[in-house]
Design an enzyme around this catalytic site. Sequence first.
Site, PDB file in Angstrom:
ATOM      1  N   TRP A 484       0.585  -8.394   4.583  1.00 55.53           N
ATOM      2  CA  TRP A 484      -0.001  -9.057   3.394  1.00 55.53           C
ATOM      3  C   TRP A 484       0.285  -8.167   2.189  1.00 55.53           C
ATOM      4  O   TRP A 484      -0.295  -7.098   2.050  1.00 55.53           O
ATOM      5  CB  TRP A 484      -1.504  -9.216   3.633  1.00 55.53           C
ATOM      6  N   ASP A 485       1.168  -8.640   1.326  1.00 56.46           N
ATOM      7  CA  ASP A 485       1.635  -7.817   0.202  1.00 56.46           C
ATOM      8  C   ASP A 485       0.960  -8.244  -1.106  1.00 56.46           C
ATOM      9  O   ASP A 485       0.351  -9.332  -1.182  1.00 56.46           O
ATOM     10  CB  ASP A 485       3.164  -7.947   0.098  1.00 56.46           C
ATOM     11  N   ASN A 487       2.132  -7.403  -5.149  1.00 57.43           N
ATOM     12  CA  ASN A 487       3.137  -6.595  -5.825  1.00 57.43           C
ATOM     13  C   ASN A 487       2.993  -6.420  -7.333  1.00 57.43           C
ATOM     14  O   ASN A 487       3.991  -6.136  -8.011  1.00 57.43           O
ATOM     15  CB  ASN A 487       4.530  -7.140  -5.500  1.00 57.43           C
ATOM     16  N   ASP A 555       6.341   2.568  -0.630  1.00 58.60           N
ATOM     17  CA  ASP A 555       7.704   2.038  -0.480  1.00 58.60           C
ATOM     18  C   ASP A 555       8.707   3.177  -0.390  1.00 58.60           C
ATOM     19  O   ASP A 555       9.869   2.961  -0.054  1.00 58.60           O
ATOM     20  CB  ASP A 555       8.065   1.156  -1.686  1.00 58.60           C
TER      21      ASP A 555
END
Length: 742
Positions: A484-485, A487, A555
């Site tokens: 579940w991102d 951004n 990331d």
Amino acid sequence: MRFVNSVRRTRDAVALSAIILILLCGSQHAAASVHFDKETNVFRLDGGDITYVIGLNRQGEVQTLYWGERLPENQQFPAAQAISGLSSFEMPVNTTPQEYTGWGGALYVEPDLKVTFPDGNRDLVLKYVSHTTGEDRIDILLKDISRDVYVTLQYQIDQQTGILRRSADIENRTKQPFTIEQVASGTWNLPRNTDYRLHYVTGRWAGEWSLQSQPIHGGKTVLESRRGTTGAQNNPWFMIDQAASDDQDQGRVWFGALGWSGSWAITVEQNALQDVRITGGPNSFDFAYLLKSGDHFQTPQFYGGFSDKGLGGTSRLLHRYETDRILPNSPSRKLRPVLYNSWEATTFNVDESGQMALAEKAASLGVERFVMDDGWFGQRKTDHAGLGDWYVNPQKFPHGLKPLIDKVHALHMDFGLWVEPEMVNPDSDLYRKHSDWVLNFAGRPRTEGRNQLILNLARPDVHDYVLQWLDKLLTDNDISFIKWDYNRNWSEPGWPAVPVEQQKNIYIDFTRNVYDILAQLRKRHPNVEFESCSGGGGRVDLGIMALTDEVWPSDNTDAYDRLVIQDGFTYAYTPGVMMAWVTDSPTWVNQRTLSLEYRFLSSMQGSLGIGANLNKWSPEDIALAKKMVADYKSIRETVQRGSLYRLRSPREGEQSITESVSRDGQQAVVFAFLHSSTENYPFPRVYMRGLDENATYALRPLAGKVASNTPTAATGAYWMHRGVDLELRGDFQAMGVILQRK
Ligand code: GLA
């Protein structure tokens, strides 16, 4: 005869359940206990190695009396006494260490609750009314001196770790709504001392989890997020020790962590007597919450604890609490499977045959979970379009997801999928249909981040829509894992659809609805696991962790940068949730070239994943990866659930060394990294910790070589006091060592 048997059976059952209970709690500690002394009006909570004492003073205020090492049971505490402010400029209300203050009277220190009533009155003074106690909890009811505003302070102490969980429930029993302008879960007061040091983390995208340490001086330090979400700039966690402490092993440490994934603030301040107090809750910047008559407002949980075992011992305690109390399915949650993720290999260019080819290679390495990342849905070719349209892209997957999922299952892996439910690209069918669904102020610009806007999850219709499509996705497909991102962070946080006085409720309602969707999905699909990702580690806190099984810390997958990132991360959070992928070299981040072995060893400090383009790997790479994956499986329980010792921090010089010791004491694993050797100096000797002095442990290098005179087996005392020499020389070298108890 039958009677005797049944008595014996009952007795055996009782004895057995006592044993099971002790095993489950894994505790040598006495049970948690809560006492109230009627004579002195003193409450005492005991758990783990901790005692926490609060008392009611004559003014009816709830005052902190003690927070530290566990005290003998018969130790009495004198009644609480308000502390004089020394001059007419400092009323006692500012110098008395209160557990929870309303902003009213002459309060200048950070309040826990500030309200405005419809008649303009803004004075709120909370006094004790009553209390209830349970086995491990206390609820203390406070009330304003004239108005029907009630606040229940809720405390629960953990038997194993002595970590306290605090929250406040605010109830409007007046006849009209009022506005909460500032609200905290509570205030922690530290014992009087003038040499405190504050430790916290700062960060940004691809550079999260930098540990900061600074003395606490006069004035305030505010750790916060105004971003609508937890954010990477600070994390809602702190530790405070004393200047004289030895960092990793000894010294008194107080710590706290807020379970809230919206904008938040933790304020560390000294009062006029230099006493330190820490207040935490939702951020009060641009904040308001309209509380209707008869309604309750439950604050987030604020966790706090104490350890006399330095920062290292404190993180071990916190890891234990997270693993056994916070995470879903704790204490018996599953170990993290070895995962493959396609993102760095394919970015948005996913399709059926490409993913199948990667899946075959991943399976051959021993990977257990195959995750397809961004790009599978809507008209998603780049980050300019598609978010919001959660149908399977028919060009990339002409037969839907089923053939890929079946293939992944046939390869004996489970299947995971990437989603970003709170976001929408303006170039999407959803936005074209519902442009009013995003955060916005009417008639004002809508700032885009990564070409996307934020859906206003506070709206019931948006909440229902998101829950419905996620539920359908999980019902229609055999999916075991959702990444579940999230951004981007908030901008123009307007909610024009509701009356003006309710619009700022968005700061609370949005986050509560995220939690609600996750909770409902977990209930309906109990076998699905979730990862919290926010372009890396932008949404990691004890609130989201209660609903997700793992997190993506950054990331930045450069294995050398990761050493520092992982070091900072594990001050607050357990390696058992810390996903770490092996990716390609040179890395996109720094163009640094690192050996595959180095990259594996760095990722094996957490929950191992692989995120490389396996199509480019040579047969030698594949062979090495197979071995490393198999090795990882033999140590993952130790890494994910064991005790982490930081033997040498990557922040301090050329080397980094960590050690994990399994809960049952059967195994210890050391990871050692050398940045660059200089002037022919040997790698520093490694002195292990946490072993049983008298037990014998066999040593096996995981990778690399130990000095030739190293025994193959020796006592814990030998490994801890004589230590072991590692043959590490050169630039970016790494090795591992496993000790197995005989
Ligand atoms: C974020 C995540 C990455 C990847 C991309 C996909 O940046 O952190 O791991 O999922 O989104 O767009």
